[in-house]
Design a protein around this motif. Structure first.
Motif, short mmCIF file in Angstrom:
data_model
loop_
_atom_site.label_atom_id
_atom_site.label_comp_id
_atom_site.label_asym_id
_atom_site.label_seq_id
_atom_site.Cartn_x
_atom_site.Cartn_y
_atom_site.Cartn_z
N TRP A 4 34.88 7.45 13.81
CA TRP A 4 36.31 7.10 14.01
C TRP A 4 37.10 8.35 14.33
N PHE A 5 36.86 9.43 13.58
CA PHE A 5 37.58 10.68 13.83
C PHE A 5 37.20 11.29 15.19
N ASN A 7 36.27 9.62 17.87
CA ASN A 7 36.92 8.84 18.91
C ASN A 7 38.42 9.15 18.99
N VAL A 8 39.05 9.31 17.84
CA VAL A 8 40.48 9.66 17.82
C VAL A 8 40.69 11.02 18.48
N SER A 12 42.79 11.60 21.77
CA SER A 12 43.96 12.47 21.63
C SER A 12 43.99 13.53 22.73
N VAL A 216 35.84 1.62 21.44
CA VAL A 216 36.87 2.17 20.56
C VAL A 216 37.65 1.02 19.93
N ARG A 217 38.24 1.32 18.81
CA ARG A 217 39.03 0.33 18.09
C ARG A 217 40.51 0.49 18.40
N SER A 219 42.88 0.78 16.30
CA SER A 219 43.44 1.80 15.41
C SER A 219 43.19 3.19 15.95
N GLU A 220 42.06 3.41 16.61
CA GLU A 220 41.77 4.72 17.19
C GLU A 220 42.68 5.01 18.36
N ALA A 224 45.49 8.02 18.19
CA ALA A 224 45.39 9.08 19.20
C ALA A 224 46.73 9.31 19.88
#
Length: 375
Positions: A4-5, A7-8, A12, A216-217, A219-220, A224
């Motif tokens: 998750w991190f 992908n964020v 970003s 990706v989700r 939330s991601e 971002a």
């Protein structure tokens, strides 16, 4: 969780490149956090400056001349003596903001203890000058009368002598308050517009379909956009404090910039989530502007940056505490002006965090619905 991190972070970087390549948004950010702040701070003043004063002196005594000589620049222009029959025409034309009518035998009545009166006429079309300037004149007349009576009698005129100590802004410079609060208000506007524009740009350019096919989700994607735009705004705001506030306007920052940065990061998370929520409610950029600008104006007017919260009706005082801008405005005043510590401002940080989580939940709910509709 690690994925998750990752992908964020990748999203970003993509958002950051997209933002930095948009010349119009970068130019808007530079102007809003530099030229706009300097212009507002130097052109708007809430204190009396160079107010024009006319005097009708029917006494021509030592005391009346002392009062006239005490009207000094930069608060007042040199007083001009006028005839009584010329006052109405001069006030109608706006030649004078204040007119002092000193009656005959004024000094003699003061010495005799008869409590004579000086009439002060004020042009209230200049509301700030008239309101604050009247208090200035009252203090000047009172101080000169007390000083004159002390010279006339060995006895002290009053058993109490008030001594005023002004904290945090000794000279009462309104530019100190206006400039700093404009940084707070302008970064709010930038956060809402930039994050909301990032969402709408994906939809209008058709790149949101590319996000749908990526692993990706929602939330991601949302986080971002918040991280990338919030980081750019944070750096720009800190540069504005350093270069514009302290360097250009020579306004001292008394508090901890590190603590202010911590509160600003939390606040930007909150208000950026609000911007994403607005963007999911408006299908186009013009509609997004029509939605967020009125809400931003109301939030700013009720935040305490324009007028003290204590001067508002009790109902609005309770309602406005639910606004993250109110919390951040009070937080900024405590930290930057009063050098407050973490133990003083932690309730405001907690409130901003709670509102941020609430706005993020609303934004994610709407964002998932928007993605489902496009898919």
């Amino acid at each position: 969780m690690l994925q998750w991190f990752k992908n964020v972070w990748v999203l970003s970087v993509k958002e950051l490149k997209s933002l930095l390549s948009d010349v119009v948004l970068i130019a808007l950010m530079v102007v809003v956090l530099s030229v706009a702040i300097y212009t507002v701070a130097t052109s708007i003043s809430t204190e009396v400056r160079h107010a024009s004063v006319a005097v009708m002196d029917a006494d021509h005594s030592v005391l009346s001349y002392r009062i006239r000589d005490a009207l000094l620049e930069p608060y007042f222009k040199p007083p001009v003596e006028v005839r009584r029959e010329d006052i109405d025409a001069a006030m109608d034309k706006g030649d004078y903001v204040f007119v002092l009518d000193i009656p005959a035998n004024f000094e003699r009545d003061v010495v005799a203890g008869r409590s004579p009166t000086i009439q002060v006429l004020a042009d209230a079309t200049s509301v700030t000058q008239a309101g604050i300037g009247f208090n200035y004149l009252s203090q000047i007349i009172d101080a000169q009368t007390r000083s004159f009576l002390r010279q006339q009698s060995a006895a002290t005129f009053s058993p109490v002598t008030p001594v005023m100590n002004v904290q945090f802004n000794p000279n009462g410079e309104s530019a100190w308050f206006i400039a700093t609060m404009n940084v707070v208000s302008n970064l709010t506007l930038l956060a809402i517009i930039l994050v909301g524009a990032a969402v709408i740009r994906e939809r209008e350019h058709g790149t949101i379909e590319q996000l749908l096919v990526m692993p990706v989700r929602p939330s991601e994607i949302v986080m971002a956009k918040i991280f990338a735009n919030g980081a750019v705004i944070s750096v720009a705001s800190l540069l504005s404090l350093w270069l514009v506030i302290e360097g250009w306007l020579h306004i001292p920052i008394n508090g901890s910039v590190s603590l202010f940065s911590l509160g600003m990061f939390i606040y930007l998370f909150s208000v950026a989530s609000l911007g994403i929520w607005f963007a999911t409610l408006a299908p186009t950029m013009p509609q997004f502007g029509l939605l967020c600008l009125p809400i931003y104006v109301v939030m700013r007017l009720l935040s305490g940056s324009e007028s003290p919260l204590e001067s508002m009706p009790a109902f609005f005082q309770y309602i406005t505490w639910l606004s993250p801008e109110t919390q951040f405005t009070q937080f900024s005043q405590d930290v930057l002006f009063r050098n407050a510590g973490l133990m003083t401002v932690w309730p405001k940080i907690m409130m901003m965090s709670i509102m941020g989580v609430l706005f993020l939940a609303l934004a994610l709910s709407r964002f998932r619905g928007m993605l489902a509709q496009h898919s």
